[in-house]
Write a protein that holds these residues in place. Structure first.
Motif, PDB file in Angstrom:
ATOM      1  N   ILE A  70      -0.802  -5.380  -2.543  1.00 14.19           N
ATOM      2  CA  ILE A  70      -0.607  -6.818  -2.348  1.00 14.19           C
ATOM      3  C   ILE A  70       0.549  -7.323  -3.206  1.00 14.19           C
ATOM      4  CG2 ILE A  70      -1.657  -9.068  -2.835  1.00 14.19           C
ATOM      5  CD1 ILE A  70      -4.338  -7.860  -1.928  1.00 14.19           C
ATOM      6  N   ASP A  71       0.582  -6.868  -4.459  1.00  9.05           N
ATOM      7  CA  ASP A  71       1.606  -7.352  -5.400  1.00  9.05           C
ATOM      8  C   ASP A  71       2.994  -6.796  -5.107  1.00  9.05           C
ATOM      9  OD1 ASP A  71      -0.265  -8.873  -6.741  1.00  9.05           O
ATOM     10  OD2 ASP A  71      -0.713  -7.326  -8.233  1.00  9.05           O
ATOM     11  N   THR A  72       3.072  -5.630  -4.466  1.00  7.88           N
ATOM     12  CA  THR A  72       4.385  -4.992  -4.277  1.00  7.88           C
ATOM     13  C   THR A  72       4.901  -5.011  -2.843  1.00  7.88           C
ATOM     14  OG1 THR A  72       3.326  -2.821  -4.008  1.00  7.88           O
ATOM     15  CG2 THR A  72       4.013  -3.444  -6.240  1.00  7.88           C
ATOM     16  N   GLU A  73       3.997  -5.133  -1.877  1.00  9.77           N
ATOM     17  CA  GLU A  73       4.425  -4.999  -0.486  1.00  9.77           C
ATOM     18  C   GLU A  73       4.267  -6.259   0.359  1.00  9.77           C
ATOM     19  OE1 GLU A  73       2.636  -1.607   1.420  1.00  9.77           O
ATOM     20  OE2 GLU A  73       2.430  -0.539  -0.486  1.00  9.77           O
ATOM     21  N   PHE A  74       3.477  -7.214  -0.123  1.00 12.03           N
ATOM     22  CA  PHE A  74       3.175  -8.380   0.693  1.00 12.03           C
ATOM     23  C   PHE A  74       3.525  -9.670  -0.037  1.00 12.03           C
ATOM     24  CE2 PHE A  74       0.364  -4.976   2.048  1.00 12.03           C
ATOM     25  CZ  PHE A  74       0.477  -5.023   3.438  1.00 12.03           C
ATOM     26  N   SER A  75       3.677 -10.736   0.727  1.00 10.48           N
ATOM     27  CA  SER A  75       3.968 -12.046   0.151  1.00 10.48           C
ATOM     28  C   SER A  75       2.914 -13.042   0.605  1.00 10.48           C
ATOM     29  CB  SER A  75       5.363 -12.527   0.580  1.00 10.48           C
ATOM     30  OG  SER A  75       5.470 -12.549   1.999  1.00 10.48           O
ATOM     31  N   THR A  76       2.872 -14.189  -0.054  1.00  8.53           N
ATOM     32  CA  THR A  76       1.884 -15.222   0.258  1.00  8.53           C
ATOM     33  C   THR A  76       1.923 -15.605   1.741  1.00  8.53           C
ATOM     34  OG1 THR A  76       2.005 -16.135  -1.979  1.00  8.53           O
ATOM     35  CG2 THR A  76       1.164 -17.593  -0.244  1.00  8.53           C
ATOM     36  N   GLY A  77       0.750 -15.640   2.353  1.00  7.28           N
ATOM     37  CA  GLY A  77       0.648 -16.034   3.750  1.00  7.28           C
ATOM     38  C   GLY A  77       0.816 -14.902   4.739  1.00  7.28           C
ATOM     39  N   GLN A  78       1.260 -13.731   4.265  1.00  7.15           N
ATOM     40  CA  GLN A  78       1.460 -12.595   5.171  1.00  7.15           C
ATOM     41  C   GLN A  78       0.105 -12.016   5.585  1.00  7.15           C
ATOM     42  OE1 GLN A  78       4.272  -9.804   3.622  1.00  7.15           O
ATOM     43  NE2 GLN A  78       4.178  -8.453   5.401  1.00  7.15           N
ATOM     44  N   VAL A  79       0.019 -11.570   6.842  1.00  8.99           N
ATOM     45  CA  VAL A  79      -1.226 -11.021   7.370  1.00  8.99           C
ATOM     46  C   VAL A  79      -1.307  -9.528   7.074  1.00  8.99           C
ATOM     47  CG1 VAL A  79      -2.640 -10.698   9.441  1.00  8.99           C
ATOM     48  CG2 VAL A  79      -1.217 -12.742   9.211  1.00  8.99           C
ATOM     49  N   LEU A  80      -2.457  -9.091   6.557  1.00  7.00           N
ATOM     50  CA  LEU A  80      -2.664  -7.665   6.300  1.00  7.00           C
ATOM     51  C   LEU A  80      -2.832  -6.906   7.622  1.00  7.00           C
ATOM     52  CD1 LEU A  80      -5.237  -7.434   3.351  1.00  7.00           C
ATOM     53  CD2 LEU A  80      -2.796  -6.916   3.278  1.00  7.00           C
ATOM     54  N   PRO A  81      -2.508  -5.615   7.636  1.00  7.37           N
ATOM     55  CA  PRO A  81      -2.812  -4.799   8.818  1.00  7.37           C
ATOM     56  C   PRO A  81      -4.311  -4.838   9.103  1.00  7.37           C
ATOM     57  CG  PRO A  81      -1.331  -3.634   7.335  1.00  7.37           C
ATOM     58  CD  PRO A  81      -1.793  -4.853   6.595  1.00  7.37           C
ATOM     59  N   ASN A  82      -4.701  -4.498  10.324  1.00 13.27           N
ATOM     60  CA  ASN A  82      -6.127  -4.549  10.668  1.00 13.27           C
ATOM     61  C   ASN A  82      -6.906  -3.445   9.954  1.00 13.27           C
ATOM     62  OD1 ASN A  82      -5.912  -2.112  12.203  1.00 13.27           O
ATOM     63  ND2 ASN A  82      -5.146  -3.295  13.951  1.00 13.27           N
ATOM     64  N   GLU A  83      -8.232  -3.523  10.061  1.00 17.43           N
ATOM     65  CA  GLU A  83      -9.103  -2.598   9.333  1.00 17.43           C
ATOM     66  C   GLU A  83      -8.855  -1.143   9.732  1.00 17.43           C
ATOM     67  OE1 GLU A  83     -13.187  -3.629   9.580  1.00 17.43           O
ATOM     68  OE2 GLU A  83     -12.956  -5.529   8.508  1.00 17.43           O
ATOM     69  N   ARG A  84      -8.611  -0.905  11.012  1.00 21.36           N
ATOM     70  CA  ARG A  84      -8.382   0.469  11.466  1.00 21.36           C
ATOM     71  C   ARG A  84      -7.167   1.063  10.774  1.00 21.36           C
ATOM     72  NH1 ARG A  84      -5.057   2.297  15.049  1.00 21.36           N
ATOM     73  NH2 ARG A  84      -4.637   0.222  15.916  1.00 21.36           N
ATOM     74  N   GLU A  85      -6.076   0.296  10.720  1.00 23.22           N
ATOM     75  CA  GLU A  85      -4.852   0.783  10.076  1.00 23.22           C
ATOM     76  C   GLU A  85      -5.045   0.997   8.580  1.00 23.22           C
ATOM     77  OE1 GLU A  85      -1.138  -1.227  11.279  1.00 23.22           O
ATOM     78  OE2 GLU A  85      -2.387  -2.318  12.703  1.00 23.22           O
ATOM     79  N   LEU A  86      -5.719   0.039   7.931  1.00 21.96           N
ATOM     80  CA  LEU A  86      -5.922   0.161   6.486  1.00 21.96           C
ATOM     81  C   LEU A  86      -6.843   1.337   6.154  1.00 21.96           C
ATOM     82  CD1 LEU A  86      -6.333  -3.601   5.459  1.00 21.96           C
ATOM     83  CD2 LEU A  86      -4.391  -2.102   4.950  1.00 21.96           C
ATOM     84  N   SER A  87      -7.886   1.529   6.958  1.00 23.26           N
ATOM     85  CA  SER A  87      -8.793   2.663   6.724  1.00 23.26           C
ATOM     86  C   SER A  87      -8.057   3.985   6.837  1.00 23.26           C
ATOM     87  CB  SER A  87      -9.949   2.627   7.730  1.00 23.26           C
ATOM     88  OG  SER A  87     -10.749   1.492   7.539  1.00 23.26           O
ATOM     89  N   ALA A  88      -7.168   4.093   7.843  1.00 21.42           N
ATOM     90  CA  ALA A  88      -6.401   5.317   8.032  1.00 21.42           C
ATOM     91  C   ALA A  88      -5.408   5.518   6.898  1.00 21.42           C
ATOM     92  CB  ALA A  88      -5.674   5.265   9.370  1.00 21.42           C
ATOM     93  N   ARG A  89      -4.757   4.440   6.475  1.00 21.41           N
ATOM     94  CA  ARG A  89      -3.743   4.555   5.416  1.00 21.41           C
ATOM     95  C   ARG A  89      -4.354   5.029   4.104  1.00 21.41           C
ATOM     96  NH1 ARG A  89       0.262  -0.177   2.873  1.00 21.41           N
ATOM     97  NH2 ARG A  89       0.608   0.927   0.908  1.00 21.41           N
ATOM     98  N   PHE A  90      -5.511   4.481   3.736  1.00 20.77           N
ATOM     99  CA  PHE A  90      -6.094   4.800   2.430  1.00 20.77           C
ATOM    100  C   PHE A  90      -7.178   5.873   2.503  1.00 20.77           C
ATOM    101  CE2 PHE A  90      -4.546   0.374   1.983  1.00 20.77           C
ATOM    102  CZ  PHE A  90      -3.621   0.591   0.969  1.00 20.77           C
ATOM    103  N   GLY A  91      -7.459   6.359   3.709  1.00 16.81           N
ATOM    104  CA  GLY A  91      -8.410   7.452   3.860  1.00 16.81           C
ATOM    105  C   GLY A  91      -9.818   7.102   3.449  1.00 16.81           C
TER     106      GLY A  91
END
Length: 257
Positions: A26-47
């Motif tokens: 959050i602190d390095t890749e995203f900015s205020t108001g930006q939408v996070l990737p969906n749960e499927r993408e985040l689950s795959a990214r972080f295993g």
């Protein structure tokens, strides 16, 4: 019985470790108001399993780092808003704060034992309680119960309508000259009534600020304000220090009785 003086290592829950990893992202890749990737993408990214991911996201939402919007998704929350709470910036709790605070209602009733002790009055003595909401940039940031012993306002006029009660109490209170003030802040959770006013679920973390006001050597008001811990931070003046004049009593009451 002997002791080693060492604490046993406690395994870090998976969701808590993921929370820490998400915070870095959050602190390095995203900015205020930006939408996070969906749960499927985040689950795959972080295993991780989706259940673990949801726990981590729920925790970050509770901390005010994320906000969920129906039909949009999970967004990066704006930084906490600085809310001044020193009397120099806010003013005495009367008309001077009318732009910041909106009265909800006012009741007049005998004081139960805990409230009576906090106000230094006899149990059963009459107390006016004004409930208010503090608005910052149009958003509810705090709810407050302002307790005033009836004896402190002997010249309070009669009420033509119920809606006049809060206004009359605040106006009379403003005319008193404060010569002592004491504040304390503690962590708490929003009870049902407070949660409704703050537009948050019950159990949401809050900062509870209790302020005692004295005039002519006696306690004349007790304000218990509940601030949203997820969206605001309390500021106490230019130095960042709490500057108060003790009034000699210890607050005990958190909510209206």
């Amino acid at each position: 019985m002997g002791t080693t003086g060492q604490l046993s290592a406690v395994p870090e829950p998976k969701y808590w470790h993921l929370r820490t990893v998400l915070l870095r992202a959050i602190d390095t890749e995203f900015s205020t108001g930006q939408v996070l990737p969906n749960e499927r993408e985040l689950s795959a990214r972080f295993g991780v399993a989706r259940a673990t991911l949801r726990q981590a996201l729920d925790q970050l939402e509770l901390e005010g780092r994320l906000v969920r919007r129906r039909g949009i998704g999970t967004l990066i929350a704006a930084p906490r808003v600085g809310v001044p709470v020193n009397r120099q910036e806010e003013g005495w709790p009367g008309a001077g704060r009318s732009q910041a605070w909106r009265a909800v209602d006012c009741t007049t009733a005998p004081a139960a034992a805990p409230l009576a002790r906090s106000l230094g009055i006899a149990e059963g003595a009459t107390v006016h309680t004004v409930r208010r909401v503090r608005l910052v940039e149009g958003r509810a940031m705090a709810s407050e119960s302002l307790h005033v012993p009836a004896a402190a306002l002997p010249h309070l006029p009669g009420f033509r309508a119920e809606s006049d009660r809060a206004r009359s109490v605040l106006r009379q209170l403003e005319r008193l000259e404060v010569d002592g003030e004491s504040r304390s802040v503690e962590l708490g959770v929003a009870e049902a009534d407070e949660a409704v006013l703050l537009e948050r679920p019950p159990g949401t973390p809050v900062l509870v600020m209790t302020t005692q006001y004295a005039a002519a050597g006696r306690l004349v008001a007790l304000a218990v304000a509940t601030y949203r811990a997820d969206t605001c931070k309390l500021t106490f003046g230019e130095t960042g220090l709490v500057e108060v004049t003790p009034v000699g009593a210890t607050p005990e009451v958190r909510t209206a009785s």
